[in-house]
Design a protein around this motif. Structure first.
Motif, mmCIF file in Angstrom:
data_model
loop_
_atom_site.group_PDB
_atom_site.id
_atom_site.type_symbol
_atom_site.label_atom_id
_atom_site.label_comp_id
_atom_site.label_asym_id
_atom_site.label_seq_id
_atom_site.Cartn_x
_atom_site.Cartn_y
_atom_site.Cartn_z
ATOM 1 N N ARG A 33 8.393 0.120 -6.373
ATOM 2 C CA ARG A 33 7.045 0.560 -6.700
ATOM 3 C C ARG A 33 6.628 0.059 -8.084
ATOM 4 N NH1 ARG A 33 4.513 6.230 -6.943
ATOM 5 N NH2 ARG A 33 6.527 7.044 -7.613
ATOM 6 N N LYS A 34 7.517 0.212 -9.053
ATOM 7 C CA LYS A 34 7.206 -0.195 -10.425
ATOM 8 C C LYS A 34 7.040 -1.702 -10.562
ATOM 9 C CE LYS A 34 9.317 3.731 -12.813
ATOM 10 N NZ LYS A 34 10.402 4.180 -13.722
ATOM 11 N N THR A 35 7.786 -2.458 -9.756
ATOM 12 C CA THR A 35 7.651 -3.917 -9.830
ATOM 13 C C THR A 35 6.359 -4.408 -9.190
ATOM 14 O OG1 THR A 35 8.862 -4.235 -7.748
ATOM 15 C CG2 THR A 35 10.149 -4.226 -9.796
ATOM 16 N N MET A 36 5.762 -3.571 -8.323
ATOM 17 C CA MET A 36 4.534 -3.971 -7.636
ATOM 18 C C MET A 36 3.309 -3.374 -8.315
ATOM 19 S SD MET A 36 5.812 -3.780 -3.655
ATOM 20 C CE MET A 36 6.302 -2.059 -3.826
ATOM 21 N N SER A 37 3.227 -2.043 -8.256
ATOM 22 C CA SER A 37 2.112 -1.342 -8.880
ATOM 23 C C SER A 37 2.446 0.143 -8.936
ATOM 24 C CB SER A 37 0.819 -1.546 -8.090
ATOM 25 O OG SER A 37 -0.197 -0.691 -8.583
ATOM 26 N N PRO A 38 2.343 0.760 -10.111
ATOM 27 C CA PRO A 38 2.638 2.192 -10.222
ATOM 28 C C PRO A 38 1.710 3.066 -9.398
ATOM 29 C CG PRO A 38 2.575 1.131 -12.382
ATOM 30 C CD PRO A 38 2.033 0.143 -11.404
ATOM 31 N N LEU A 52 -2.003 15.876 7.765
ATOM 32 C CA LEU A 52 -2.775 14.724 7.344
ATOM 33 C C LEU A 52 -2.715 14.657 5.819
ATOM 34 C CD1 LEU A 52 -4.558 12.642 8.934
ATOM 35 C CD2 LEU A 52 -6.529 13.943 8.116
ATOM 36 N N VAL A 53 -2.132 13.592 5.304
ATOM 37 C CA VAL A 53 -1.880 13.449 3.864
ATOM 38 C C VAL A 53 -2.711 12.285 3.335
ATOM 39 C CG1 VAL A 53 -0.108 13.157 2.095
ATOM 40 C CG2 VAL A 53 0.482 14.231 4.287
ATOM 41 N N SER A 54 -3.508 12.548 2.315
ATOM 42 C CA SER A 54 -4.389 11.502 1.782
ATOM 43 C C SER A 54 -4.069 11.202 0.326
ATOM 44 C CB SER A 54 -5.854 11.923 1.915
ATOM 45 O OG SER A 54 -6.102 13.150 1.250
ATOM 46 N N PHE A 55 -4.182 9.924 -0.026
ATOM 47 C CA PHE A 55 -3.981 9.444 -1.388
ATOM 48 C C PHE A 55 -5.227 8.695 -1.847
ATOM 49 C CE2 PHE A 55 0.326 9.822 0.263
ATOM 50 C CZ PHE A 55 1.032 10.348 -0.806
ATOM 51 N N ASN A 56 -5.506 8.765 -3.154
ATOM 52 C CA ASN A 56 -6.533 7.922 -3.755
ATOM 53 C C ASN A 56 -5.972 7.280 -5.012
ATOM 54 O OD1 ASN A 56 -6.637 9.898 -5.789
ATOM 55 N ND2 ASN A 56 -8.398 10.940 -4.858
ATOM 56 N N GLU A 57 -6.821 6.703 -5.828
ATOM 57 C CA GLU A 57 -6.342 5.993 -7.017
ATOM 58 C C GLU A 57 -5.646 6.905 -8.017
ATOM 59 O OE1 GLU A 57 -10.629 7.197 -7.465
ATOM 60 O OE2 GLU A 57 -9.421 6.121 -5.980
ATOM 61 N N ASN A 58 -5.853 8.217 -7.882
ATOM 62 C CA ASN A 58 -5.219 9.179 -8.790
ATOM 63 C C ASN A 58 -3.946 9.784 -8.226
ATOM 64 O OD1 ASN A 58 -7.313 8.943 -10.772
ATOM 65 N ND2 ASN A 58 -8.618 10.236 -9.458
ATOM 66 N N GLY A 59 -3.546 9.357 -7.030
ATOM 67 C CA GLY A 59 -2.341 9.900 -6.415
ATOM 68 C C GLY A 59 -2.642 10.757 -5.204
ATOM 69 N N ASP A 69 16.529 20.176 -4.629
ATOM 70 C CA ASP A 69 16.884 19.272 -5.717
ATOM 71 C C ASP A 69 17.633 18.037 -5.203
ATOM 72 O OD1 ASP A 69 19.223 20.525 -4.988
ATOM 73 O OD2 ASP A 69 19.855 21.022 -7.026
ATOM 74 N N LEU A 70 17.886 18.000 -3.890
ATOM 75 C CA LEU A 70 18.465 16.812 -3.274
ATOM 76 C C LEU A 70 17.519 15.615 -3.420
ATOM 77 C CD1 LEU A 70 20.755 15.728 -1.298
ATOM 78 C CD2 LEU A 70 19.235 16.372 0.556
ATOM 79 N N PHE A 71 16.214 15.897 -3.525
ATOM 80 C CA PHE A 71 15.200 14.854 -3.555
ATOM 81 C C PHE A 71 14.653 14.682 -4.970
ATOM 82 C CE2 PHE A 71 14.972 17.499 0.287
ATOM 83 C CZ PHE A 71 15.476 16.595 1.210
ATOM 84 N N PRO A 72 14.450 13.435 -5.407
ATOM 85 C CA PRO A 72 13.954 13.199 -6.763
ATOM 86 C C PRO A 72 12.524 13.705 -6.949
ATOM 87 C CG PRO A 72 14.018 11.153 -5.521
ATOM 88 C CD PRO A 72 14.714 12.175 -4.687
ATOM 89 N N PRO A 73 12.190 14.181 -8.144
ATOM 90 C CA PRO A 73 10.866 14.761 -8.383
ATOM 91 C C PRO A 73 9.738 13.747 -8.406
ATOM 92 C CG PRO A 73 12.119 14.647 -10.427
ATOM 93 C CD PRO A 73 13.064 14.269 -9.317
ATOM 94 N N TYR A 74 10.065 12.455 -8.504
ATOM 95 C CA TYR A 74 8.996 11.460 -8.607
ATOM 96 C C TYR A 74 8.417 11.050 -7.254
ATOM 97 C CZ TYR A 74 13.223 8.549 -8.001
ATOM 98 O OH TYR A 74 14.406 8.022 -7.565
ATOM 99 N N VAL A 124 0.816 -1.216 0.000
ATOM 100 C CA VAL A 124 0.000 0.000 0.000
ATOM 101 C C VAL A 124 0.850 1.268 0.000
ATOM 102 C CG1 VAL A 124 -1.979 -1.078 1.124
ATOM 103 C CG2 VAL A 124 -0.180 -0.051 2.530
ATOM 104 N N LEU A 125 2.143 1.142 0.384
ATOM 105 C CA LEU A 125 2.991 2.326 0.469
ATOM 106 C C LEU A 125 4.461 1.901 0.470
ATOM 107 C CD1 LEU A 125 3.005 5.478 0.962
ATOM 108 C CD2 LEU A 125 3.241 4.933 3.390
ATOM 109 N N VAL A 126 5.289 2.667 -0.258
ATOM 110 C CA VAL A 126 6.737 2.492 -0.223
ATOM 111 C C VAL A 126 7.336 3.731 0.437
ATOM 112 C CG1 VAL A 126 8.847 2.156 -1.555
ATOM 113 C CG2 VAL A 126 6.710 1.076 -2.313
ATOM 114 N N VAL A 127 8.133 3.532 1.495
ATOM 115 C CA VAL A 127 8.703 4.647 2.261
ATOM 116 C C VAL A 127 10.224 4.579 2.211
ATOM 117 C CG1 VAL A 127 8.782 5.835 4.472
ATOM 118 C CG2 VAL A 127 6.727 4.581 3.816
ATOM 119 N N CYS A 128 10.847 5.652 1.737
ATOM 120 C CA CYS A 128 12.307 5.796 1.784
ATOM 121 C C CYS A 128 12.631 6.498 3.096
ATOM 122 C CB CYS A 128 12.802 6.592 0.582
ATOM 123 S SG CYS A 128 12.307 5.893 -1.001
#
Length: 412
Positions: free
Chosen positions: A179-184, A269-276, A221-226, A130-134
């Motif tokens: 993330r890409k190997t599981m689900s975008p 409080l940060v929320s995500f749905n199917e659109n990001g 810019d230390l952090f990737p934009p994706y 459900v979530l990938v955390v660096c």
């Protein structure tokens, strides 16, 4: 799919303010936080560093921390990810990591030698990601590289900056690969504890320069934009980082100084749905202990004290007298004005006409009330250490404290 994260940082459990311990405030905050998590049906809690105020927290501070995590495991929150900050002992945080993982509490106190090992994949009850955390903690020089013989401070700065960029690139790159190997559609979140360029901090908030020269403020810019969201810690004021809406500092939940008490504290409080990313909402943390800074002439201070007494206020006070005063008798005069009230005077002094503040030596503050870093800062003041050398000396002092914490951990 819907997913709700709660981002907080800089708890500083064990902090004291001019000799006043703040355990009751932290206990009240944790009670509020658990209730907020239940009300908002939070799925994941992210805590971005500075869990404790000291690398050697008291037994009571640790008890508050572990009691909260135990109660959290019984809440609606499925996972918690906790990273170390510059105030924390990596050894102390990491010691119970294996045990806490059984409660779905994922702790990264020290930066792993391989950046990829800081990445955590969180799964639901069915085992689906459900979530990938660096989960990158505070990065120390020794975590990233070896000092080369004969290198100048400028060369050291440049190489350390590059090493930090490389660490984040490797950690986040691995997270993106997973993330890409599981689900975008699975959100990718980064965590960090550092000063990003353009960040704001209140005067007197206890912030310490962690690096020398260009390392004091790293660019966004230390952090990737994706990254879908970046949960940062270290700055105590809630704010965006690098003018990017999804790169955020949550700020500290309690004000660490009278200066910080001029604004509200909160969580994100940060929320995500199917659109990001669906939204970022601020949850304001109540003020569990009122902090008031009174500044004015004697007549103004007398009137404000009288009003506060009538209101039955229990505030902790900072009193700054402007204009003609009473010299060294100011504290005694204020104590007389507060007689019979619930007010507590923590800090008292005069404001100089040319600006700045001269604090009266009033016996309120004891050596045992001070953090070791504050003692070192004051030693530099007494020794009249030039400003340009202070950041370097503080960094070396932080290195010594870290080494001591590591040795203490090994001895235990």
């Amino acid at each position: 799919m819907t997913l709700t994260l709660l981002h907080t940082s800089d708890w500083h459990i064990g902090h004291n303010l001019y000799g006043r311990k703040r355990y009751e405030e932290h206990e009240a905050f944790f009670q509020w936080l658990l209730q907020y998590i239940e009300e908002r049906t939070v799925d994941v809690l992210l805590v971005s560093g500075d869990i404790f105020d000291s690398s050697t927290p008291s037994n009571r501070a640790q008890s508050l921390y572990y009691d909260f995590l135990h109660r959290l495991s019984r809440s609606s929150c499925s996972h918690a990810v906790i990273t170390g900050g510059n105030h924390d002992s990596p050894t102390l945080l990491d010691a119970p990591a294996a045990l806490l993982s059984s409660l779905s509490v994922h702790v990264v106190g020290r930066a792993p030698e391989k950046p990829e090992d800081s990445v955590r994949v969180l799964r639901d009850a069915a085992g689906d990601p459900v979530l990938v955390v660096c989960a990158v903690p505070f990065l120390r020089d020794r975590d990233l590289r070896r000092v080369e013989e004969g290198e100048s401070m400028e060369e050291k700065d440049i190489r350390l900056v590059e090493a930090m960029k490389g660490y984040y690139a490797a950690a986040c790159g691995h997270g993106e690969f997973l993330r890409k190997t599981m689900s975008p559609s699975v959100p990718l979140v980064g965590m960090g504890h550092l000063f990003v360029a353009g960040g704001r901090s209140e005067n007197g908030d206890g912030m310490r320069e962690l690096y020398v020269g260009s390392l004091a403020r790293m660019g966004s810019d230390l952090f990737p934009p994706y990254l879908d969201y970046l949960a940062l810690g270290h700055l105590h004021a809630m704010q965006r980082a690098g003018k990017k809406d999804h790169f955020r500092y949550s700020g500290s939940p309690l004000p660490m100084s009278f200066g910080e008490a001029r604004r509200s504290q909160g969580v994100l409080l940060v929320s995500f749905n199917e659109n990001g990313l669906a939204g970022i909402e601020t949850g304001e943390v109540p003020r569990f202990q009122e902090l008031l800074s009174l500044k004015g002439d004697l007549l103004f201070l007398e009137k404000r004290m009288e009003t506060l007494k009538k209101e039955g206020s229990r505030a902790w006070l900072e009193v700054i007298c402007q204009g003609e005063g009473l010299g060294g008798g100011l504290k005694e005069y204020m104590d007389d004005l507060m007689s019979g009230s619930f007010l507590d005077l923590l800090r008292v002094g005069y404001e100089k006409s040319e600006g700045g503040c001269f604090l009266v030596s009033d016996g309120v503050e004891q050596l045992s009330d001070l953090d070791v870093r504050e003692v070192f800062q004051r030693c530099m003041d007494v020794g009249e250490v030039p400003e340009k050398r202070r950041a370097q000396m503080m960094r070396l002092f932080e290195d010594i404290l870290s080494e001591m914490a590591i040795r203490d951990g090994m001895a235990e």
